[in-house]
Scaffold this motif. Structure first.
Motif, PDB file in Angstrom:
ATOM      1  N   ILE A   7       0.860  -1.186   0.000  1.00 24.16           N
ATOM      2  CA  ILE A   7       0.000   0.000   0.000  1.00 24.16           C
ATOM      3  C   ILE A   7       0.894   1.233   0.000  1.00 24.16           C
ATOM      4  O   ILE A   7       2.050   1.169   0.397  1.00 24.16           O
ATOM      5  CB  ILE A   7      -0.969   0.025   1.212  1.00 24.16           C
ATOM      6  CG1 ILE A   7      -0.206   0.087   2.546  1.00 24.16           C
ATOM      7  CG2 ILE A   7      -1.904  -1.174   1.175  1.00 24.16           C
ATOM      8  CD1 ILE A   7      -1.090   0.323   3.766  1.00 24.16           C
ATOM      9  N   GLY A   8       0.326   2.345  -0.437  1.00 27.13           N
ATOM     10  CA  GLY A   8       1.065   3.596  -0.442  1.00 27.13           C
ATOM     11  C   GLY A   8       0.516   4.506  -1.516  1.00 27.13           C
ATOM     12  O   GLY A   8      -0.304   4.098  -2.345  1.00 27.13           O
ATOM     13  N   LYS A  14       4.754   0.694  -5.704  1.00 27.37           N
ATOM     14  CA  LYS A  14       3.997  -0.545  -5.451  1.00 27.37           C
ATOM     15  C   LYS A  14       4.128  -1.554  -6.590  1.00 27.37           C
ATOM     16  O   LYS A  14       4.367  -2.736  -6.336  1.00 27.37           O
ATOM     17  CB  LYS A  14       2.521  -0.228  -5.196  1.00 27.37           C
ATOM     18  CG  LYS A  14       2.272   0.615  -3.955  1.00 27.37           C
ATOM     19  CD  LYS A  14       0.808   0.898  -3.720  1.00 27.37           C
ATOM     20  CE  LYS A  14       0.139   1.702  -4.798  1.00 27.37           C
ATOM     21  NZ  LYS A  14       0.510   3.105  -4.858  1.00 27.37           N
ATOM     22  N   TYR A  98       3.567  -0.736   3.998  1.00 26.27           N
ATOM     23  CA  TYR A  98       3.340   0.653   3.580  1.00 26.27           C
ATOM     24  C   TYR A  98       4.631   1.174   2.961  1.00 26.27           C
ATOM     25  O   TYR A  98       5.664   1.247   3.617  1.00 26.27           O
ATOM     26  CB  TYR A  98       2.921   1.490   4.782  1.00 26.27           C
ATOM     27  CG  TYR A  98       2.961   2.990   4.607  1.00 26.27           C
ATOM     28  CD1 TYR A  98       2.708   3.615   3.388  1.00 26.27           C
ATOM     29  CD2 TYR A  98       3.222   3.810   5.700  1.00 26.27           C
ATOM     30  CE1 TYR A  98       2.734   4.995   3.253  1.00 26.27           C
ATOM     31  CE2 TYR A  98       3.235   5.193   5.588  1.00 26.27           C
ATOM     32  CZ  TYR A  98       3.002   5.771   4.371  1.00 26.27           C
ATOM     33  OH  TYR A  98       3.034   7.145   4.246  1.00 26.27           O
ATOM     34  N   GLN A 100       6.387   4.155   1.973  1.00 26.86           N
ATOM     35  CA  GLN A 100       6.369   5.584   2.268  1.00 26.86           C
ATOM     36  C   GLN A 100       7.255   6.304   1.255  1.00 26.86           C
ATOM     37  O   GLN A 100       8.327   5.804   0.908  1.00 26.86           O
ATOM     38  CB  GLN A 100       6.927   5.759   3.682  1.00 26.86           C
ATOM     39  CG  GLN A 100       6.640   7.048   4.344  1.00 26.86           C
ATOM     40  CD  GLN A 100       7.116   6.983   5.797  1.00 26.86           C
ATOM     41  OE1 GLN A 100       8.221   6.534   6.076  1.00 26.86           O
ATOM     42  NE2 GLN A 100       6.276   7.423   6.709  1.00 26.86           N
ATOM     43  N   ARG A 135      -1.962   9.144   4.858  1.00 21.57           N
ATOM     44  CA  ARG A 135      -0.831   8.663   5.662  1.00 21.57           C
ATOM     45  C   ARG A 135      -1.277   7.968   6.951  1.00 21.57           C
ATOM     46  O   ARG A 135      -0.802   6.855   7.230  1.00 21.57           O
ATOM     47  CB  ARG A 135       0.145   9.793   5.983  1.00 21.57           C
ATOM     48  CG  ARG A 135       1.362   9.312   6.797  1.00 21.57           C
ATOM     49  CD  ARG A 135       2.365  10.412   7.084  1.00 21.57           C
ATOM     50  NE  ARG A 135       2.865  10.983   5.846  1.00 21.57           N
ATOM     51  CZ  ARG A 135       2.672  12.247   5.481  1.00 21.57           C
ATOM     52  NH1 ARG A 135       1.995  13.075   6.245  1.00 21.57           N
ATOM     53  NH2 ARG A 135       3.156  12.696   4.356  1.00 21.57           N
ATOM     54  N   TYR A 138      -2.574   4.473   6.063  1.00 23.38           N
ATOM     55  CA  TYR A 138      -1.466   3.605   5.655  1.00 23.38           C
ATOM     56  C   TYR A 138      -0.693   3.125   6.886  1.00 23.38           C
ATOM     57  O   TYR A 138      -0.389   1.942   7.018  1.00 23.38           O
ATOM     58  CB  TYR A 138      -0.487   4.340   4.733  1.00 23.38           C
ATOM     59  CG  TYR A 138      -0.990   4.734   3.369  1.00 23.38           C
ATOM     60  CD1 TYR A 138      -1.811   3.913   2.609  1.00 23.38           C
ATOM     61  CD2 TYR A 138      -0.604   5.943   2.802  1.00 23.38           C
ATOM     62  CE1 TYR A 138      -2.237   4.283   1.336  1.00 23.38           C
ATOM     63  CE2 TYR A 138      -1.014   6.321   1.538  1.00 23.38           C
ATOM     64  CZ  TYR A 138      -1.829   5.488   0.809  1.00 23.38           C
ATOM     65  OH  TYR A 138      -2.236   5.863  -0.444  1.00 23.38           O
ATOM     66  N   GLU A 139      -0.360   4.064   7.768  1.00 21.58           N
ATOM     67  CA  GLU A 139       0.440   3.729   8.952  1.00 21.58           C
ATOM     68  C   GLU A 139      -0.289   2.754   9.871  1.00 21.58           C
ATOM     69  O   GLU A 139       0.319   1.838  10.420  1.00 21.58           O
ATOM     70  CB  GLU A 139       0.824   5.007   9.703  1.00 21.58           C
ATOM     71  CG  GLU A 139       1.837   5.850   8.951  1.00 21.58           C
ATOM     72  CD  GLU A 139       2.125   7.188   9.592  1.00 21.58           C
ATOM     73  OE1 GLU A 139       1.346   7.632  10.486  1.00 21.58           O
ATOM     74  OE2 GLU A 139       3.119   7.829   9.191  1.00 21.58           O
ATOM     75  N   ALA A 142      -0.393  -0.928   8.277  1.00 28.33           N
ATOM     76  CA  ALA A 142       0.864  -1.592   7.942  1.00 28.33           C
ATOM     77  C   ALA A 142       1.457  -2.374   9.100  1.00 28.33           C
ATOM     78  O   ALA A 142       1.435  -1.930  10.246  1.00 28.33           O
ATOM     79  CB  ALA A 142       1.872  -0.555   7.463  1.00 28.33           C
ATOM     80  N   THR A 145       6.642  -0.652   7.604  1.00 24.65           N
ATOM     81  CA  THR A 145       6.727   0.590   6.833  1.00 24.65           C
ATOM     82  C   THR A 145       8.141   0.722   6.299  1.00 24.65           C
ATOM     83  O   THR A 145       9.108   0.558   7.047  1.00 24.65           O
ATOM     84  CB  THR A 145       6.372   1.808   7.714  1.00 24.65           C
ATOM     85  OG1 THR A 145       5.023   1.677   8.153  1.00 24.65           O
ATOM     86  CG2 THR A 145       6.528   3.120   6.952  1.00 24.65           C
TER      87      THR A 145
END
Length: 166
Positions: A7-8, A14, A98, A100, A135, A138-139, A142, A145
């Protein structure tokens, strides 16, 4: 169960990393955006234009649901797929990574003249807004990360595989 779910935001890597991880693990790679396009019979950008974002999100959620149930390789989700609450619930228990990325790297990777539907008007500020809004989601989702900024795909793949214990 999937080996890794990436994800991201757009431009985080990705697809590139997903293909590399799948190759290293000896499994298949699947991208839910490609699944959506196959079902709709047209590119994501046209789905947004012809059918609207809401319809795209419905197709996207169904693609993620199906992929998580069927696919045992590496899975890349569209940048906004995690916004759907049911999708968030489906991701529980999966090895979610994730990716980043900073705004400058994302802009360079995405290109500001791309066909990404949510980045049409003022793409740099749109991308910044999307990244900031998403964000926290996502965080939270995950289990790992990884900061992709200024790093080579091979180095990132090594970190992800180590982080997932693969």
């Amino acid at each position: 169960m999937t080996k890794a779910v990436l994800i991201g935001p757009p431009g985080s890597g990705k697809t590139t990393l997903g293909r590399l991880l799948a190759e290293r693990l000896g499994v298949a790679f699947r991208d839910t955006d490609a699944d959506v396009e196959a079902v709709a019979g047209k590119p994501v950008s046209e789905i947004f234009i012809d059918d609207g974002e809401e319809r795209f999100r419905e197709l996207e959620h169904e693609a993620v649901r199906r992929a998580l149930a069927e696919h045992d390789g590496v899975l890349a989700l569209g940048g906004g797929a995690v916004l759907h609450e049911e999708t968030q619930a489906l991701l529980a228990g999966h090895p979610v990574v994730y990716l980043q990325v900073g705004l400058a790297d994302a802009v360079q990777r995405v290109g500001l003249a791309s066909a990404r539907p949510l980045l049409v008007l003022n793409p740099r500020s749109q991308l910044k807004r999307l990244m900031e809004e998403r964000r926290p989601v996502y965080e939270r989702l995950a289990v790992l990360t990884v900061d992709t900024g200024g790093r080579e795909p091979d180095e990132l793949a090594d970190e992800i595989l180590k982080g997932l214990g693969a």
